[in-house]
Design an enzyme around this catalytic site. Structure first.
Site, PDB file in Angstrom:
ATOM      1  N   ASP A  50       0.855  -1.190   0.000  1.00 16.82           N
ATOM      2  CA  ASP A  50       0.000   0.000   0.000  1.00 16.82           C
ATOM      3  C   ASP A  50       0.894   1.245   0.000  1.00 16.82           C
ATOM      4  OD1 ASP A  50      -3.221   0.487   1.057  1.00 16.82           O
ATOM      5  OD2 ASP A  50      -1.825   2.178   1.054  1.00 16.82           O
ATOM      6  N   ILE A  51       0.529   2.258  -0.790  1.00 21.23           N
ATOM      7  CA  ILE A  51       1.395   3.462  -0.840  1.00 21.23           C
ATOM      8  C   ILE A  51       1.262   4.321   0.418  1.00 21.23           C
ATOM      9  CG2 ILE A  51       2.017   4.074  -3.239  1.00 21.23           C
ATOM     10  CD1 ILE A  51      -0.629   5.705  -3.259  1.00 21.23           C
ATOM     11  N   HIS A 120     -10.290  -5.545  -3.000  1.00 24.89           N
ATOM     12  CA  HIS A 120      -8.950  -5.794  -2.454  1.00 24.89           C
ATOM     13  C   HIS A 120      -9.038  -6.133  -0.984  1.00 24.89           C
ATOM     14  CE1 HIS A 120      -9.931  -1.491  -2.340  1.00 24.89           C
ATOM     15  NE2 HIS A 120      -9.312  -1.474  -1.175  1.00 24.89           N
ATOM     16  N   HIS A 122      -6.882  -5.864   2.493  1.00 25.52           N
ATOM     17  CA  HIS A 122      -5.736  -5.267   3.185  1.00 25.52           C
ATOM     18  C   HIS A 122      -5.151  -6.329   4.118  1.00 25.52           C
ATOM     19  CE1 HIS A 122      -6.752  -0.881   2.413  1.00 25.52           C
ATOM     20  NE2 HIS A 122      -7.932  -1.433   2.194  1.00 25.52           N
TER      21      HIS A 122
HETATM   22  P1  AMP Z   1      -9.747   1.198   0.353  1.00 26.67           P
HETATM   23  O1  AMP Z   1      -9.878   2.523   1.082  1.00 26.67           O
HETATM   24  O2  AMP Z   1     -10.122   0.007   1.193  1.00 26.67           O
HETATM   25  O3  AMP Z   1     -10.461   1.235  -0.983  1.00 26.67           O
HETATM   26  O4  AMP Z   1      -8.209   1.010   0.080  1.00 26.67           O
HETATM   27  C1  AMP Z   1      -7.542   1.579  -0.997  1.00 26.67           C
HETATM   28  C2  AMP Z   1      -6.083   1.562  -0.637  1.00 26.67           C
HETATM   29  O5  AMP Z   1      -5.339   1.707  -1.836  1.00 26.67           O
HETATM   30  C3  AMP Z   1      -5.648   2.680   0.304  1.00 26.67           C
HETATM   31  O6  AMP Z   1      -5.092   2.117   1.491  1.00 26.67           O
HETATM   32  C4  AMP Z   1      -4.593   3.442  -0.520  1.00 26.67           C
HETATM   33  O7  AMP Z   1      -3.523   3.900   0.270  1.00 26.67           O
HETATM   34  C5  AMP Z   1      -4.157   2.391  -1.515  1.00 26.67           C
HETATM   35  N1  AMP Z   1      -3.613   2.881  -2.776  1.00 26.67           N
HETATM   36  C6  AMP Z   1      -4.107   3.857  -3.563  1.00 26.67           C
HETATM   37  N2  AMP Z   1      -3.344   4.004  -4.673  1.00 26.67           N
HETATM   38  C7  AMP Z   1      -2.352   3.082  -4.577  1.00 26.67           C
HETATM   39  C8  AMP Z   1      -1.243   2.718  -5.410  1.00 26.67           C
HETATM   40  N3  AMP Z   1      -0.992   3.368  -6.560  1.00 26.67           N
HETATM   41  N4  AMP Z   1      -0.417   1.744  -4.988  1.00 26.67           N
HETATM   42  C9  AMP Z   1      -0.642   1.112  -3.813  1.00 26.67           C
HETATM   43  N5  AMP Z   1      -1.681   1.386  -2.995  1.00 26.67           N
HETATM   44  C10 AMP Z   1      -2.522   2.363  -3.361  1.00 26.67           C
END
Ligand code: AMP
Ligand code: ZN
Length: 134
Positions: A50-51, A120, A122
């Site tokens: 995760d970024i 996704h 986590h």
């Molecule tokens: P959610 O809020 O459950 O939809 O989680 C989306 C997640 O994607 C968040 O924790 C973000 O930090 C992560 N995220 C967004 N863009 C990227 C990316 N380019 N690479 C990795 N993680 C990302």
């Protein structure tokens, strides 16, 4: 009977061939068209860091096929959905957080806090966390 089988076959074929969503960031990461720190990939799922990590280990595990959220999952996605857990288990071992434990979260829809609409999971660990139910 034959007709039902043909319909079933056509639906399976469509399911397998369904193209990636060209506007979806996670589809692009799966396809290698967007940058990510990939830690695991097989024919059904891909995992990357995760970024914006909220813990020492914070990894997202996604089905390779575009599924918007749990609400759109179909019976044919059962293997991919099961593989999210099996990948989490393997990655937790590789990250050495399997003994301490970890949390698996699947945010779904606006009330669930989902911000990226490609299903996704986590995988969060590496530190003791407050229980989410208080
Ligand atoms: P959610 O809020 O459950 O939809 O989680 C989306 C997640 O994607 C968040 O924790 C973000 O930090 C992560 N995220 C967004 N863009 C990227 C990316 N380019 N690479 C990795 N993680 C990302
Ligand atoms: Zn997608």
């Amino acid at each position: 009977m034959v007709r039902a089988y043909l319909i079933h076959l056509a639906s399976r074929l469509f399911h397998i061939l369904k193209p990636m969503n060209p506007t979806c960031l996670f589809c692009k990461i799966v396809a290698g068209e967007a940058k990510a720190s990939i830690v695991y990939q097989d024919d059904l799922v891909t995992a990357f860091r995760d970024i914006h990590p909220v813990a020492p280990t914070h990894i997202l595990i996604v089905p390779n096929r575009h599924i918007e959220s749990v609400n759109q999952a179909e019976a044919a996605d059962a293997s991919a959905l099961g593989s999210l857990f099996l990948a989490a288990q393997k990655i937790a071992l590789a990250e050495n957080i399997h003994q301490g434990g970890y949390r698996l979260i699947v945010n779904t829809g606006p009330h669930g806090g989902q911000t990226i609409f490609h299903l996704h999971m986590h995988l969060i660990g590496g530190q003791r966390m407050k229980h989410p139910m208080g």
